[in-house]
Design a protein around this motif. Sequence first.
Motif, PDB file in Angstrom:
ATOM      1  N   ASP A 197       0.829  -1.208   0.000  1.00 52.87           N
ATOM      2  CA  ASP A 197       0.000   0.000   0.000  1.00 52.87           C
ATOM      3  C   ASP A 197       0.862   1.256   0.000  1.00 52.87           C
ATOM      4  N   LEU A 198       1.957   1.237   0.785  1.00 54.13           N
ATOM      5  CA  LEU A 198       2.867   2.382   0.795  1.00 54.13           C
ATOM      6  C   LEU A 198       3.491   2.590  -0.576  1.00 54.13           C
ATOM      7  N   MET A 199       3.897   1.505  -1.215  1.00 55.02           N
ATOM      8  CA  MET A 199       4.507   1.621  -2.537  1.00 55.02           C
ATOM      9  C   MET A 199       3.537   2.254  -3.527  1.00 55.02           C
ATOM     10  N   ARG A 200       2.304   1.812  -3.484  1.00 51.46           N
ATOM     11  CA  ARG A 200       1.304   2.374  -4.399  1.00 51.46           C
ATOM     12  C   ARG A 200       1.063   3.855  -4.119  1.00 51.46           C
ATOM     13  N   ARG A 201       1.003   4.243  -2.849  1.00 51.10           N
ATOM     14  CA  ARG A 201       0.808   5.660  -2.519  1.00 51.10           C
ATOM     15  C   ARG A 201       2.000   6.496  -2.981  1.00 51.10           C
ATOM     16  N   SER A 202       3.193   5.954  -2.800  1.00 50.80           N
ATOM     17  CA  SER A 202       4.396   6.686  -3.183  1.00 50.80           C
ATOM     18  C   SER A 202       4.465   6.888  -4.692  1.00 50.80           C
ATOM     19  N   VAL A 203       4.107   5.849  -5.443  1.00 51.15           N
ATOM     20  CA  VAL A 203       4.101   5.970  -6.903  1.00 51.15           C
ATOM     21  C   VAL A 203       3.058   6.983  -7.342  1.00 51.15           C
ATOM     22  N   ALA A 204       1.885   6.944  -6.724  1.00 51.77           N
ATOM     23  CA  ALA A 204       0.820   7.883  -7.097  1.00 51.77           C
ATOM     24  C   ALA A 204       1.207   9.328  -6.801  1.00 51.77           C
ATOM     25  N   ARG A 205       2.007   9.533  -5.761  1.00 52.72           N
ATOM     26  CA  ARG A 205       2.418  10.885  -5.414  1.00 52.72           C
ATOM     27  C   ARG A 205       3.414  11.436  -6.436  1.00 52.72           C
ATOM     28  N   ILE A 206       4.348  10.615  -6.894  1.00 58.31           N
ATOM     29  CA  ILE A 206       5.370  11.071  -7.840  1.00 58.31           C
ATOM     30  C   ILE A 206       4.860  11.045  -9.278  1.00 58.31           C
ATOM     31  N   PHE A 207       4.029  10.041  -9.597  1.00 64.51           N
ATOM     32  CA  PHE A 207       3.523   9.876 -10.967  1.00 64.51           C
ATOM     33  C   PHE A 207       1.989   9.911 -10.967  1.00 64.51           C
ATOM     34  N   PRO A 208       1.380  11.045 -10.619  1.00 60.60           N
ATOM     35  CA  PRO A 208      -0.080  11.105 -10.539  1.00 60.60           C
ATOM     36  C   PRO A 208      -0.777  10.913 -11.878  1.00 60.60           C
ATOM     37  N   ASP A 209      -0.035  11.105 -12.963  1.00 54.42           N
ATOM     38  CA  ASP A 209      -0.596  10.953 -14.302  1.00 54.42           C
ATOM     39  C   ASP A 209      -0.400   9.550 -14.875  1.00 54.42           C
ATOM     40  N   LEU A 210       0.140   8.625 -14.089  1.00 56.69           N
ATOM     41  CA  LEU A 210       0.410   7.280 -14.581  1.00 56.69           C
ATOM     42  C   LEU A 210      -0.888   6.506 -14.800  1.00 56.69           C
ATOM     43  N   THR A 211      -1.023   5.914 -15.977  1.00 56.87           N
ATOM     44  CA  THR A 211      -2.124   4.992 -16.247  1.00 56.87           C
ATOM     45  C   THR A 211      -1.519   3.650 -16.679  1.00 56.87           C
ATOM     46  N   TYR A 212      -2.291   2.587 -16.514  1.00 53.80           N
ATOM     47  CA  TYR A 212      -1.768   1.243 -16.765  1.00 53.80           C
ATOM     48  C   TYR A 212      -2.949   0.280 -16.875  1.00 53.80           C
ATOM     49  N   SER A 213      -2.685  -0.914 -17.408  1.00 55.23           N
ATOM     50  CA  SER A 213      -3.757  -1.895 -17.596  1.00 55.23           C
ATOM     51  C   SER A 213      -4.036  -2.685 -16.336  1.00 55.23           C
ATOM     52  N   HIS A 214      -2.983  -3.063 -15.602  1.00 50.99           N
ATOM     53  CA  HIS A 214      -3.147  -3.824 -14.368  1.00 50.99           C
ATOM     54  C   HIS A 214      -1.820  -3.820 -13.616  1.00 50.99           C
ATOM     55  N   THR A 215      -1.835  -4.343 -12.402  1.00 51.93           N
ATOM     56  CA  THR A 215      -0.622  -4.389 -11.585  1.00 51.93           C
ATOM     57  C   THR A 215      -0.379  -5.811 -11.091  1.00 51.93           C
ATOM     58  N   THR A 216       0.864  -6.087 -10.763  1.00 50.45           N
ATOM     59  CA  THR A 216       1.232  -7.329 -10.082  1.00 50.45           C
ATOM     60  C   THR A 216       2.131  -6.968  -8.906  1.00 50.45           C
ATOM     61  N   GLU A 217       2.149  -7.845  -7.900  1.00 50.17           N
ATOM     62  CA  GLU A 217       2.906  -7.591  -6.672  1.00 50.17           C
ATOM     63  C   GLU A 217       3.838  -8.761  -6.368  1.00 50.17           C
ATOM     64  N   TRP A 218       4.924  -8.452  -5.659  1.00 50.12           N
ATOM     65  CA  TRP A 218       5.931  -9.477  -5.334  1.00 50.12           C
ATOM     66  C   TRP A 218       6.605  -9.116  -4.029  1.00 50.12           C
ATOM     67  N   MET A 219       6.941 -10.123  -3.235  1.00 44.95           N
ATOM     68  CA  MET A 219       7.778  -9.951  -2.050  1.00 44.95           C
ATOM     69  C   MET A 219       8.878 -11.005  -2.090  1.00 44.95           C
ATOM     70  N   GLY A 220      10.098 -10.627  -1.753  1.00 40.74           N
ATOM     71  CA  GLY A 220      11.200 -11.571  -1.736  1.00 40.74           C
ATOM     72  C   GLY A 220      12.180 -11.253  -0.628  1.00 40.74           C
ATOM     73  N   HIS A 221      13.242 -12.038  -0.559  1.00 33.17           N
ATOM     74  CA  HIS A 221      14.158 -12.002   0.585  1.00 33.17           C
ATOM     75  C   HIS A 221      15.562 -11.604   0.162  1.00 33.17           C
ATOM     76  N   ARG A 222      16.020 -10.444   0.657  1.00 29.50           N
ATOM     77  CA  ARG A 222      17.405 -10.042   0.459  1.00 29.50           C
ATOM     78  C   ARG A 222      18.247 -10.664   1.576  1.00 29.50           C
ATOM     79  N   PRO A 223      19.406 -11.233   1.254  1.00 30.25           N
ATOM     80  CA  PRO A 223      20.267 -11.812   2.293  1.00 30.25           C
ATOM     81  C   PRO A 223      21.144 -10.745   2.929  1.00 30.25           C
ATOM     82  N   ALA A 224      20.846 -10.372   4.160  1.00 29.94           N
ATOM     83  CA  ALA A 224      21.547  -9.277   4.835  1.00 29.94           C
ATOM     84  C   ALA A 224      22.489  -9.836   5.901  1.00 29.94           C
TER      85      ALA A 224
END
Length: 415
Positions: free
Chosen positions: A328-355
């Motif tokens: 949800d934060l990512m979507r809000r952040s994108v909408a704030r910087i690119f308010p004129d962005l249009t698209y057909s659909h979205t996909t989401e992903w989560m993964g693991h960085r080895p820290a």
Amino acid sequence: MADPQHVAVIGAGMVGVSTALWLQRRGVRVTLIDREGPAAGASQGNGGVLASIAVVPVPVPGLLRKAPGMLFDPNQPLFLKWGYLPRLLPFLARYLPYGRADRVERISQGLTTLLHDSPDQHAALAAGTAAAEYIRPGSYVYGYESRAAYEQDAFGWELKRRRGLPFHEMDAEALAAFDPALTGRFGFGVNCTGLGFITDPGAYVRALAAHFTESGGTQVTATVSGFRAEGGRAVAALTDQGEIAADGFALTLGAWSGAIARDLGITVPLESERGYHVEFHDPNLTLRGPVMVAAGKFVATPMQGRLRAAGIVEFGGLKATPSRAPFDLMRRSVARIFPDLTYSHTTEWMGHRPATADSLPVIGPAPRLPNVWLGYGHHHVGLTGGPKTGRWLAQMMTGATVNEDLSPYAADRRV
């Protein structure tokens, strides 16, 4: 290991596939083992940037003071699965003190050695393969709300300047001239030159893996749990499909390397730093190259038929399901910087960085079984540093001289 006939590489992400290819090019028979197949994890979900500039670790001076407030602010890109906190505390106790200025200086030197020539390393790895078509040379832009916001990051930029990394400042007008798609979006920016990006990281790694197979390599789908040793050396990898014997082994399982590494005597703490992305398919705007949105700590990268927004830091271990709040934060952040962005659909992903606790990867031989070699713990720079890590491992495993000081990445270093 001066003349190994057969090496098993465990883990088929960017680091593992690079290792397998460089070994193969040195005349070694290679078996590449992965529980899901090439690029099944962070190697497909990253931001796609060949980020040679990424020599500043996450812990920096002031983070310890800011982190508690960030965790309780839903608009900050730092999240925690609170039920995981008791297991996380020992790692944090080692991780956060590395934000001291003198320690960050040392870490940045190690990262620079690994990353500074990343575009050239990728070009060499992909040469003569179908993967080369996914590499795009170019710039990496950091976008800030204002010059004042940029100056708040002065510590990191001065560190990059001391490392000799090329970049130059741009005002809003220069940003718009560089890329019209950035017109009116930022008040100030930094153009990091001589870098590049990958237009589809997952497809890129899979193309490299396909070339490895076409060149005579073997891929096996299996889960590795450890090694059978004789005479102080590993003689076989233990898998759920039976034993796989080899002369040498490379452990390149990313965030999943921890349990096996502990059995090998590795004491460098390793944790999953969970990352997220949202992809906007068929976007109406095309960026010239990747853009780091500094206020949101995410990168927007133009990829084949989509715009990928990737970032976020979440601690929650390897087993918990994705959280809704980071998406949800990512979507809000994108909408704030690119308010004129249009698209057909979205996909989401989560993964693991080895820290790792000191933000440097583990690269080199295992203390207990010297014919097992390690290449994991790359944090945010696995894509960027994968080809060079693989080259180093292939050189070491075949007895060649590595003309770099690899002590910062040693498996037996004190962390």
